[in-house]
Design an enzyme around this catalytic site. Structure first.
Site, PDB file in Angstrom:
ATOM      1  N   HIS A  36      37.662  34.470  -5.112  1.00 47.28           N
ATOM      2  CA  HIS A  36      37.504  33.818  -6.418  1.00 47.28           C
ATOM      3  C   HIS A  36      36.840  32.445  -6.280  1.00 47.28           C
ATOM      4  O   HIS A  36      37.061  31.549  -7.093  1.00 47.28           O
ATOM      5  CB  HIS A  36      38.846  33.713  -7.154  1.00 47.28           C
ATOM      6  CG  HIS A  36      39.382  35.049  -7.598  1.00 47.28           C
ATOM      7  ND1 HIS A  36      38.919  35.692  -8.729  1.00 47.28           N
ATOM      8  CD2 HIS A  36      40.300  35.877  -7.055  1.00 47.28           C
ATOM      9  CE1 HIS A  36      39.558  36.857  -8.865  1.00 47.28           C
ATOM     10  NE2 HIS A  36      40.395  36.995  -7.851  1.00 47.28           N
ATOM     11  N   ASP A  38      33.355  32.425  -5.537  1.00 49.15           N
ATOM     12  CA  ASP A  38      31.917  32.614  -5.791  1.00 49.15           C
ATOM     13  C   ASP A  38      31.486  32.044  -7.141  1.00 49.15           C
ATOM     14  O   ASP A  38      30.500  31.323  -7.237  1.00 49.15           O
ATOM     15  CB  ASP A  38      31.504  34.090  -5.641  1.00 49.15           C
ATOM     16  CG  ASP A  38      32.356  35.056  -6.457  1.00 49.15           C
ATOM     17  OD1 ASP A  38      33.412  34.637  -6.988  1.00 49.15           O
ATOM     18  OD2 ASP A  38      31.965  36.227  -6.555  1.00 49.15           O
ATOM     19  N   SER A 131      31.419  50.247  -2.203  1.00 53.05           N
ATOM     20  CA  SER A 131      30.573  51.421  -2.017  1.00 53.05           C
ATOM     21  C   SER A 131      29.303  51.356  -2.860  1.00 53.05           C
ATOM     22  O   SER A 131      28.261  51.869  -2.442  1.00 53.05           O
ATOM     23  CB  SER A 131      31.356  52.693  -2.336  1.00 53.05           C
ATOM     24  OG  SER A 131      31.963  52.577  -3.594  1.00 53.05           O
ATOM     25  N   SER A 132      29.339  50.714  -4.025  1.00 55.31           N
ATOM     26  CA  SER A 132      28.120  50.689  -4.854  1.00 55.31           C
ATOM     27  C   SER A 132      27.021  49.859  -4.192  1.00 55.31           C
ATOM     28  O   SER A 132      25.859  50.273  -4.153  1.00 55.31           O
ATOM     29  CB  SER A 132      28.413  50.192  -6.277  1.00 55.31           C
ATOM     30  OG  SER A 132      28.869  48.866  -6.274  1.00 55.31           O
ATOM     31  N   ASP A 176      28.593  41.091  -2.388  1.00 51.96           N
ATOM     32  CA  ASP A 176      28.660  42.447  -1.842  1.00 51.96           C
ATOM     33  C   ASP A 176      27.322  42.867  -1.249  1.00 51.96           C
ATOM     34  O   ASP A 176      27.238  43.324  -0.112  1.00 51.96           O
ATOM     35  CB  ASP A 176      29.082  43.440  -2.927  1.00 51.96           C
ATOM     36  CG  ASP A 176      30.519  43.225  -3.373  1.00 51.96           C
ATOM     37  OD1 ASP A 176      31.191  42.353  -2.789  1.00 51.96           O
ATOM     38  OD2 ASP A 176      30.960  43.912  -4.304  1.00 51.96           O
TER      39      ASP A 176
END
Length: 390
Positions: A36, A38, A131-132, A176
């Site tokens: 938290h 970013d 995963s995305s 990510d």
């Protein structure tokens, strides 16, 4: 894990071809510390892991694009074309690779033929290991190589985030895609999410492993809670800006925060801001400790991070707390914390390799006694970012 002999056979069978496809891989990621931070102008500390998404691809003679996922084989082959890469709800998961191909086509205009692509992922489902972003970056690297676009990696990472934000419609940060695209074996990444300045930090795990523990509670971090935390931090920032010329909480040192915290009018907002400031400081401290190869000090920073997320940011919930507290009580655990957005999902623990089995059994027993069902465990090594495989 070597899935290739059967993946190549699978590719040839599904797409009815004798051609040998090229093979690509993009990892999932964990965030070691910096939660938290970013959206508060701070740093994160992710690492690419050994689980991820494999993609096998061969060029076609026409402009057709055919996508197939072994994990979602009930969807069958999903067909699109280079002329029409618009988002279509009925294309489901295939919108992630379609979005990448659309933006890459706009970027480079070098796509001269269609593709057959087979996807296979071994990232545990619903574990919050990204995963995305893994699908986006494996598609990006694949297209970059197969069409000889020659892209630098950071613009490719940014296209991945754009797919998530604009094409899919999920308002997430860049962590990510950055971790998946820029990962380096044996290293974590200290990343400033605003400037994209980054440093690789060695994580020497010869005698230790990272244990990932899934609470198996479906993540219920409703967007309302997430948005509430963001707005509480923004309100604290506005109060501080009465006297300080700062653009984000990430610019404050803990000392400066303590000196000026009386400017924040709401006691709850003080707690939220305190987490953002101290957690950001912990990511900088983590880099120093890892550069000194001091895993014990790094483990203590993980523990402090969890306590702050539990007490000041209040995003852990009983399942994550039960997992982490069970880990803390085991001999051979250097540190443990929740990872990800919170309210379910996963915790990670840094543990001594030769005690890992006993540690896992001890955590499982305590967790099941307290929560009433089992957690699921995975061990991860820290690997490279997205790449073509030999």
């Amino acid at each position: 894990m070597n899935h290739f002999p059967n993946l190549t056979t699978e590719f040839q069978k599904i797409f009815q071809t004798a051609e040998t496809p090229r093979r690509f891989f993009a990892p999932g990621r964990i965030n070691l510390i910096g939660e938290h931070t970013d959206y508060n102008g701070g740093n994160v500390f992710p690492a690419a892991i050994s689980y991820g998404t494999y993609a096998l691809a061969a060029k076609r003679q026409d402009n057709l694009l055919r996508f197939y996922s072994i994990n979602l084989n009930e969807s069958g082959i999903i067909t699109s074309s280079l002329e029409d890469l618009n988002y279509r709800e009925e294309d489901g998961w295939a919108n992630y690779p379609k979005g990448m191909l659309l933006y890459l086509q706009q970027y480079a205009n070098k796509m001269d033929a269609g593709l057959d692509i087979l996807f296979y992922g071994d990232i545990p489902n619903g574990a919050g290991l990204s995963s995305s972003a893994s699908i986006e970056l494996v598609t990006g690297v694949l297209a970059d190589q197969m069409y000889e676009i020659g892209m630098d990696r950071i613009p490719l990472v940014q296209i991945g985030q754009r797919v998530e934000n604009e094409y899919i419609g999920v308002n997430s940060g860049i962590m990510d895609q950055f971790a998946v695209g820029m990962g380096k074996q044996g290293h974590a990444i200290l990343l400033d999410c605003q400037s994209l300045d980054y440093k690789h930090a060695p994580v020497d795990l010869t005698e230790h492993i990272i244990l990932i523990a899934n609470t198996n509670k479906q993540r219920t971090l409703s967007s309302s809670k997430y948005n509430e935390r963001r707005s509480q931090c923004e309100a604290a920032l506005q109060n501080l800006q009465q006297e300080l010329s700062i653009q984000s909480l990430g610019e404050l040192t803990p000392e400066a925060f303590e000196q000026h915290r009386s400017l924040i009018s709401d006691p709850i907002h003080i707690k939220r801001a305190r987490h953002a400031v101290y957690e950001n400081n912990r990511t900088l401290e983590a880099l120093k400790q890892l550069q000194k190869h001091d895993l014990t000090a790094f483990g203590e920073l993980m523990n402090e991070s969890h306590r702050s997320l539990r007490d000041d940011y209040e995003v852990t919930g009983k399942e994550l707390d039960a997992l982490v507290e069970a880990a803390w009580s085991q001999q051979g655990v250097l540190g443990a914390r929740m990872t990800g957005a919170g309210f379910g999902g996963c915790a990670i623990a840094l543990v001594e390799k030769d005690k890992a089995e006993a540690i896992q059994a001890g955590i499982q027993q305590r967790y099941e006694e307290e929560i009433g069902y089992k957690a699921t465990f995975y061990t991860a090594t820290i690997g490279d970012g997205a790449k073509e495989l030999a």
